[in-house]
Each structure stands twice: as structure tokens, then as C-alpha cells.
Design a protein around this motif. Structure first.
Motif, PDB file in Angstrom:
ATOM      1  N   GLU A  11      15.610  -9.297  -2.980  1.00 54.84           N
ATOM      2  CA  GLU A  11      16.444 -10.338  -2.391  1.00 54.84           C
ATOM      3  C   GLU A  11      15.878 -11.721  -2.707  1.00 54.84           C
ATOM      4  OE1 GLU A  11      19.188 -12.590  -0.267  1.00 54.84           O
ATOM      5  OE2 GLU A  11      19.274 -10.630  -1.234  1.00 54.84           O
ATOM      6  N   THR A  12      14.550 -11.840  -2.744  1.00 53.71           N
ATOM      7  CA  THR A  12      13.918 -13.111  -3.092  1.00 53.71           C
ATOM      8  C   THR A  12      14.247 -13.505  -4.529  1.00 53.71           C
ATOM      9  OG1 THR A  12      12.101 -12.724  -1.544  1.00 53.71           O
ATOM     10  CG2 THR A  12      11.714 -14.315  -3.296  1.00 53.71           C
ATOM     11  N   ALA A  13      14.195 -12.529  -5.435  1.00 57.90           N
ATOM     12  CA  ALA A  13      14.524 -12.806  -6.841  1.00 57.90           C
ATOM     13  C   ALA A  13      15.978 -13.237  -6.977  1.00 57.90           C
ATOM     14  CB  ALA A  13      14.243 -11.576  -7.687  1.00 57.90           C
ATOM     15  N   ARG A  14      16.870 -12.549  -6.267  1.00 57.03           N
ATOM     16  CA  ARG A  14      18.285 -12.921  -6.320  1.00 57.03           C
ATOM     17  C   ARG A  14      18.500 -14.319  -5.765  1.00 57.03           C
ATOM     18  NH1 ARG A  14      22.173 -14.281  -3.655  1.00 57.03           N
ATOM     19  NH2 ARG A  14      20.903 -14.215  -1.768  1.00 57.03           N
ATOM     20  N   ASN A  15      17.881 -14.595  -4.628  1.00 54.87           N
ATOM     21  CA  ASN A  15      18.018 -15.899  -3.985  1.00 54.87           C
ATOM     22  C   ASN A  15      17.469 -17.016  -4.861  1.00 54.87           C
ATOM     23  OD1 ASN A  15      17.901 -18.060  -2.019  1.00 54.87           O
ATOM     24  ND2 ASN A  15      18.172 -16.494  -0.466  1.00 54.87           N
ATOM     25  N   THR A  16      16.347 -16.744  -5.522  1.00 55.75           N
ATOM     26  CA  THR A  16      15.728 -17.741  -6.400  1.00 55.75           C
ATOM     27  C   THR A  16      16.623 -18.075  -7.581  1.00 55.75           C
ATOM     28  OG1 THR A  16      13.500 -16.987  -5.779  1.00 55.75           O
ATOM     29  CG2 THR A  16      13.701 -18.264  -7.811  1.00 55.75           C
ATOM     30  N   ASN A  17      17.216 -17.053  -8.178  1.00 50.84           N
ATOM     31  CA  ASN A  17      18.108 -17.298  -9.310  1.00 50.84           C
ATOM     32  C   ASN A  17      19.347 -18.073  -8.883  1.00 50.84           C
ATOM     33  OD1 ASN A  17      17.287 -15.906 -12.007  1.00 50.84           O
ATOM     34  ND2 ASN A  17      16.719 -14.430 -10.431  1.00 50.84           N
ATOM     35  N   GLU A  18      19.858 -17.764  -7.704  1.00 54.43           N
ATOM     36  CA  GLU A  18      21.002 -18.514  -7.199  1.00 54.43           C
ATOM     37  C   GLU A  18      20.625 -19.980  -6.997  1.00 54.43           C
ATOM     38  OE1 GLU A  18      24.153 -18.484  -3.408  1.00 54.43           O
ATOM     39  OE2 GLU A  18      22.450 -17.100  -3.465  1.00 54.43           O
ATOM     40  N   TRP A  19      19.426 -20.211  -6.455  1.00 54.61           N
ATOM     41  CA  TRP A  19      18.947 -21.584  -6.232  1.00 54.61           C
ATOM     42  C   TRP A  19      18.727 -22.315  -7.560  1.00 54.61           C
ATOM     43  CZ3 TRP A  19      14.010 -23.493  -7.608  1.00 54.61           C
ATOM     44  CH2 TRP A  19      13.747 -24.792  -7.145  1.00 54.61           C
ATOM     45  N   LEU A  20      18.158 -21.627  -8.554  1.00 52.84           N
ATOM     46  CA  LEU A  20      17.936 -22.252  -9.866  1.00 52.84           C
ATOM     47  C   LEU A  20      19.267 -22.658 -10.496  1.00 52.84           C
ATOM     48  CD1 LEU A  20      15.154 -19.940 -11.377  1.00 52.84           C
ATOM     49  CD2 LEU A  20      14.916 -22.346 -10.717  1.00 52.84           C
ATOM     50  N   GLY A  21      20.275 -21.787 -10.353  1.00 47.32           N
ATOM     51  CA  GLY A  21      21.585 -22.123 -10.893  1.00 47.32           C
ATOM     52  C   GLY A  21      22.184 -23.333 -10.214  1.00 47.32           C
ATOM     53  N   ALA A  22      22.091 -23.369  -8.878  1.00 49.37           N
ATOM     54  CA  ALA A  22      22.645 -24.503  -8.138  1.00 49.37           C
ATOM     55  C   ALA A  22      21.916 -25.792  -8.494  1.00 49.37           C
ATOM     56  CB  ALA A  22      22.545 -24.235  -6.635  1.00 49.37           C
ATOM     57  N   THR A  23      20.600 -25.704  -8.669  1.00 54.44           N
ATOM     58  CA  THR A  23      19.805 -26.889  -9.016  1.00 54.44           C
ATOM     59  C   THR A  23      20.164 -27.406 -10.398  1.00 54.44           C
ATOM     60  OG1 THR A  23      17.968 -26.080  -7.644  1.00 54.44           O
ATOM     61  CG2 THR A  23      17.464 -27.783  -9.280  1.00 54.44           C
ATOM     62  N   ALA A  24      20.259 -26.494 -11.371  1.00 54.55           N
ATOM     63  CA  ALA A  24      20.605 -26.904 -12.732  1.00 54.55           C
ATOM     64  C   ALA A  24      21.997 -27.525 -12.776  1.00 54.55           C
ATOM     65  CB  ALA A  24      20.533 -25.697 -13.668  1.00 54.55           C
ATOM     66  N   ARG A  25      22.940 -26.926 -12.064  1.00 54.47           N
ATOM     67  CA  ARG A  25      24.298 -27.464 -12.043  1.00 54.47           C
ATOM     68  C   ARG A  25      24.326 -28.864 -11.442  1.00 54.47           C
ATOM     69  NH1 ARG A  25      27.655 -28.070  -8.100  1.00 54.47           N
ATOM     70  NH2 ARG A  25      26.418 -26.763  -6.709  1.00 54.47           N
ATOM     71  N   ALA A  26      23.606 -29.060 -10.319  1.00 54.67           N
ATOM     72  CA  ALA A  26      23.605 -30.367  -9.658  1.00 54.67           C
ATOM     73  C   ALA A  26      22.894 -31.422 -10.510  1.00 54.67           C
ATOM     74  CB  ALA A  26      22.943 -30.255  -8.288  1.00 54.67           C
ATOM     75  N   MET A  27      21.740 -31.069 -11.056  1.00 54.78           N
ATOM     76  CA  MET A  27      20.961 -32.034 -11.844  1.00 54.78           C
ATOM     77  C   MET A  27      21.714 -32.469 -13.103  1.00 54.78           C
ATOM     78  SD  MET A  27      17.983 -32.829 -10.476  1.00 54.78           S
ATOM     79  CE  MET A  27      16.989 -33.314 -11.875  1.00 54.78           C
ATOM     80  N   ALA A  28      22.286 -31.492 -13.811  1.00 51.62           N
ATOM     81  CA  ALA A  28      22.963 -31.815 -15.077  1.00 51.62           C
ATOM     82  C   ALA A  28      24.325 -32.465 -14.853  1.00 51.62           C
ATOM     83  CB  ALA A  28      23.117 -30.555 -15.918  1.00 51.62           C
ATOM     84  N   SER A  29      24.776 -32.519 -13.600  1.00 49.94           N
ATOM     85  CA  SER A  29      26.069 -33.136 -13.305  1.00 49.94           C
ATOM     86  C   SER A  29      25.956 -34.579 -12.865  1.00 49.94           C
ATOM     87  CB  SER A  29      26.799 -32.320 -12.222  1.00 49.94           C
ATOM     88  OG  SER A  29      27.044 -31.000 -12.662  1.00 49.94           O
ATOM     89  N   TYR A  30      24.732 -35.145 -12.833  1.00 50.48           N
ATOM     90  CA  TYR A  30      24.569 -36.544 -12.453  1.00 50.48           C
ATOM     91  C   TYR A  30      25.348 -37.449 -13.412  1.00 50.48           C
ATOM     92  CZ  TYR A  30      20.782 -35.565  -9.150  1.00 50.48           C
ATOM     93  OH  TYR A  30      20.039 -35.121  -8.088  1.00 50.48           O
ATOM     94  N   PRO A  31      26.057 -38.446 -12.905  1.00 52.02           N
ATOM     95  CA  PRO A  31      26.850 -39.332 -13.771  1.00 52.02           C
ATOM     96  C   PRO A  31      26.025 -40.014 -14.855  1.00 52.02           C
ATOM     97  CG  PRO A  31      27.470 -39.632 -11.478  1.00 52.02           C
ATOM     98  CD  PRO A  31      26.257 -38.757 -11.478  1.00 52.02           C
ATOM     99  N   MET A  32      24.755 -40.272 -14.561  1.00 56.97           N
ATOM    100  CA  MET A  32      23.926 -40.988 -15.538  1.00 56.97           C
ATOM    101  C   MET A  32      23.792 -40.216 -16.848  1.00 56.97           C
ATOM    102  SD  MET A  32      20.077 -40.377 -14.005  1.00 56.97           S
ATOM    103  CE  MET A  32      19.303 -40.953 -15.500  1.00 56.97           C
ATOM    104  N   PHE A  33      23.876 -38.866 -16.771  1.00 55.85           N
ATOM    105  CA  PHE A  33      23.734 -38.082 -17.990  1.00 55.85           C
ATOM    106  C   PHE A  33      24.986 -38.138 -18.859  1.00 55.85           C
ATOM    107  CE2 PHE A  33      20.602 -35.631 -15.305  1.00 55.85           C
ATOM    108  CZ  PHE A  33      19.484 -36.072 -15.996  1.00 55.85           C
TER     109      PHE A  33
END
Length: 421
Positions: A11-33
Motif C-alpha cells: 500500500e505504501t508503494a502504491r500510495n507513493t507512486n500516486e503521490w509522485l504522479g500528482a507531484t509531477a503533474r502539478a509541477m510540470a503544469s506551472y504556467p512559467m514552464f
């Protein structure tokens, strides 16, 4: 393996991957990029979106999504999804169509307990609803069932089915799909001996392992390769403290999902790679073909440890159904006791999970049933999923099943008594 730590580690591995996906999506979606012309920014955001959704839906039970159907008068009829029998490990659910008289066909759809929720049969239900009153077995996720509820193995599953059939009455037509096929056959035989008046009118068995040795597949080969001790050590874990079923021994859905994906790893890898590209190009949508399929496919549930182990030991290794040696509560369930229920088997010619031959073996066990009440069908070119929810079901198999139901509706003829000497 039978420790909470191993369950929580997954469950920790699943949760971590979900968090990594959400982080990558949010970071790469910044208008500055947006000032950058590098396509990796869009691909990173797309990878994050697909990854977050992929790992997030593994723990969410899908919604049925059946809101209404079109009636014969051309108007929409709302559909209410109502539990009519509630049990600790599964409910009997009715799809109640408002403003419609009871249909002539009354169908009990027996959903598999093999890692996915009953919603796997959503399209099957939707295709039957315009012509039938549909009920379905809605099995619960074992991780949400307290240990105090007790055990649940293949015998308990069989008794659940018998109770659901009793509740629905003798005018019922049962359709069992995949894993529950041998147990639905056993439940009918159990009623034939214990409560003959509660037997259904017909029993349609679709792609199930009545005799696993009739045709080898990867599933049957795996059952032969490992011992029960190895299987218990490798597959069974204890639910972590996060869930209501803390401490219960289960076969985790995430382990089952891993085995599902490994059978067609290249195809799944290609599907996700192509989806990332579509998201990056803005060509994907929330309900596109990829998301519709994987929202269901990736949503998995835990099975009780005793159910999983008893299925492998008694259905696959011991072949108790195939050899007519199955017992419930110490009493033998004789398949030959079925003398009035019409039985039809359906198989897919290209089924790689329950290969042709495994399901039709049920007809040989029905020694007390006249040939006029037996039928079988092998669908050319159909795989496992296609025979109950795909193109083959919609175009060919569904009409055959409905015709079989119609041909066997009404009170059955009593078998003639033997003449006295």
C-alpha cells in the motif's frame, strides 16, 4: 508473508507512486514552464496525470454508472440499485427499473470473486436490463470486513448462492460468469437435494473452470507448479491497521492485479505509453476508451485467504467439482441430483483463462438431466472477456442466452417416477 508489514508495504508503494504522479503533474503544469518549448514538460505532466490516475483507482470501487434505460415506450426509466439481501461478505443487489412492470425474465447474475468488483459485469447488466429484471451478487472487499465476521471459503460462497436463489424464487434464471461457474453448479445441486422447490429454471455457465484439467492454461499450470504451503507463504497477507478488516488473512487485490498484468505485460505497457502521448497532445478525455477500460481493470479487491486457498486446493488441485466429490458442511453435493434445471455452457474459442473444454465438462456431470435440457455453445474467435462483456456477447451470445431462458421458462415437468416392480 503473513504479516501486516508486507500488506502495508504494498500500500505504501502504491500510495507513493500516486503521490509522485500528482507531484509531477502539478509541477510540470506551472504556467512559467509554458515559456519553454521543450516537449518533455508536456510529457512529464502527462506522465504524472496518467500515473496518478492509474495508482489512485486501484483502491476505489467503481460506480455502476447505470442511471437509466430506454423503455419500450421510448421514454427513459430511472434505475435504482438496491441491496435486497445484505450479508457480511456480499449482498444481493437488484437493478430496479422505475415505472416498469416486472419483466418476464428474472435473472440472477453471479459475479466472480477473483480480484475485481462485480462492476466488471457493468456492460453485461446494461445489456440485459431492457429485457430482464436483473439481480447480481455484489461481493465485498475483504479488507473492509472485520475479523469478527468469521471465515469465508468456497463452502460459504456456495451457501450464499443457495440463499440468494431461495430469496429470488423458482422463476429465476441464473447466469454465472467465470470463477463462480463450478460453485453455481454446486449451489444448484445443493438446492436440488435440500430444497427442490427453490431451484432456478435455468443455469447458464459462461467460461468457468468446472474441470480445470480439461484444457491447460497459464492459470491451471500455475496451480500445478506450486504447493499449497508455497502458495500460502507467498500470496497470503494480513490486512493493515488502516482498514476495518485489520488482521484478516487475505489474498491482496494488488497481488492479483500484478499477475493479471504480467500475463499481457507488453500490451499493457504499450497502452499506457500511447495514453501518455495522447494526454500530452490534448487528445485524451476523462472517459475515453483507455480510461473506461482501465478504471475498471485496475480497481481490485482483496479476497479472504481461506477463499483463495480453498479455491486452488479444492477446485483446481483436488478437482472436487470435476469428480463430483464436492462437500458442503460434510455432506456431499451430488451434481447428478439436478434433474429439472436446464443447463447451458458458453465458451470462447480463444479463451486463455478458462479454455474450451473446462466449462462444457459440467454437462457430463449432469447424469440425471435429460439431453433435451442441456445445451452448449463455443464462440469462434472470442477471448475470455468477450464472451460476457465484449462484441461476441453483444452480437451473438446474449441472444442465445435469452432464447435459452425463454425456452425454459414456466414450471418444469416433474421427472417420471420409476414403475413399481
Amino acid at each position: 508473508m503473513k504479516y501486516m508489514a508486507t500488506y502495508d508495504l504494498m500500500e505504501t508503494a502504491r500510495n507513493t507512486n500516486e503521490w509522485l504522479g500528482a507531484t509531477a503533474r502539478a509541477m510540470a503544469s506551472y504556467p512559467m514552464f509554458a515559456l519553454s518549448m521543450n516537449p518533455m514538460v508536456q510529457l512529464t505532466a502527462a506522465w504524472g496525470e496518467v500515473t496518478e490516475r492509474t495508482f489512485g483507482r486501484m483502491i476505489a470501487k467503481p460506480d455502476w454508472g447505470i442511471r437509466s434505460i430506454v423503455g419500450p415506450d421510448g421514454t427513459d426509466h430511472l434505475v435504482d440499485i438496491l441491496p435486497v439481501v445484505k450479508k457480511p461478505f456480499g449482498d444481493l443487489v437488484q437493478f430496479f427499473v422505475r415505472r416498469r412492470e416486472p419483466a418476464k425474465r428474472r435473472v440472477l447474475l453471479v459475479a466472480p470473486m477473483s480480484g475485481h468488483y462485480a462492476t466488471l459485469l457493468r456492460s453485461t447488466v446494461a445489456s440485459l436490463l431492457p429485457d430482464c429484471d436483473v439481480f447480481i451478487t455484489d461481493w465485498h472487499n475483504a479488507r473492509d470486513i472485520p475479523v469478527s465476521a468469521g471465515k469465508f471459503d468456497v463452502e460459504d460462497y456456495t451457501l450464499y448462492l443457495a440463499e440468494f436463489m431461495r430469496f429470488m424464487g423458482p422463476e429465476t434464471h441464473v447466469i454465472a460468469v467465470c470463477q463462480p461457474v463450478p460453485l453455481a453448479l454446486a449451489a444448484t445441486a445443493y438446492l436440488a437435494a435440500e430444497d427442490p422447490d427453490a431451484q432456478p429454471r435455468s443455469l447458464t455457465l459462461i467460461g468457468g473452470p468446472v474441470d480445470p484439467d480439461a484444457a491447460a492454461t497459464d492459470v491451471t499450470d500455475f496451480g500445478r507448479r506450486v504447493t499449497m504451503g508455497q502458495l500460502e507463504e507467498l500470496a497470503i497477507q494480513r490486512v493493515g491497521f488502516k482498514h476495518m478488516g485489520a488482521g484478516r488473512l487475505v489474498y491482496p487485490g494488488l497481488l492479483q492485479l500484478q499477475s493479471f498484468i504480467s500475463m499481457n505485460r507488453d500490451r499493457h505497457s504499450k497502452a499506457f505509453s500511447e495514453q501518455i502521448v495522447r494526454v500530452a497532445r490534448g487528445q485524451a478525455s476523462d472517459h475515453d476508451a483507455h480510461n473506461r477500460f482501465y478504471d475498471e481493470y485496475l480497481a481490485v479487491m482483496d479476497m479472504t485467504g481461506e477463499f483463495y486457498l480453498s479455491t486452488v486446493e479444492r477446485i483446481f488441485k483436488g478437482r472436487e467439482i470435476a469428480e463430483n466429490k464436492f462437500t458442503v458442511g460434510g455432506k456431499k453435493v451430488d451434481i447428478g441430483a439436478i434433474t429439472q434445471v436446464a443447463v447451458k455452457t458458453v465458451e470462447g474459442a480463444n479463451d486463455d483463462i478458462s479454455a474450451p473444454g473446462q466449462c462444457i465438462a459440467a454437462l457430463k456431470l449432469l447424469t440425471g438431466l435429460p439431453d433435451s435440457k442441456k445445451a452448449s455453445h463455443v464462440e469462434p474467435g472470442a477471448g475470455h472477456y468477450g464472451i460476457f462483456a465484449g462484441k461476441s456477447w453483444r452480437l451473438n451470445i446474449r441472444p442465445l442466452v435469452l432464447n435459452f431462458i425463454d425456452a425454459n421458462s414456466g414450471a418444469p415437468e416433474k421427472p417420471a417416477k420409476a414403475a413399481s416392480a
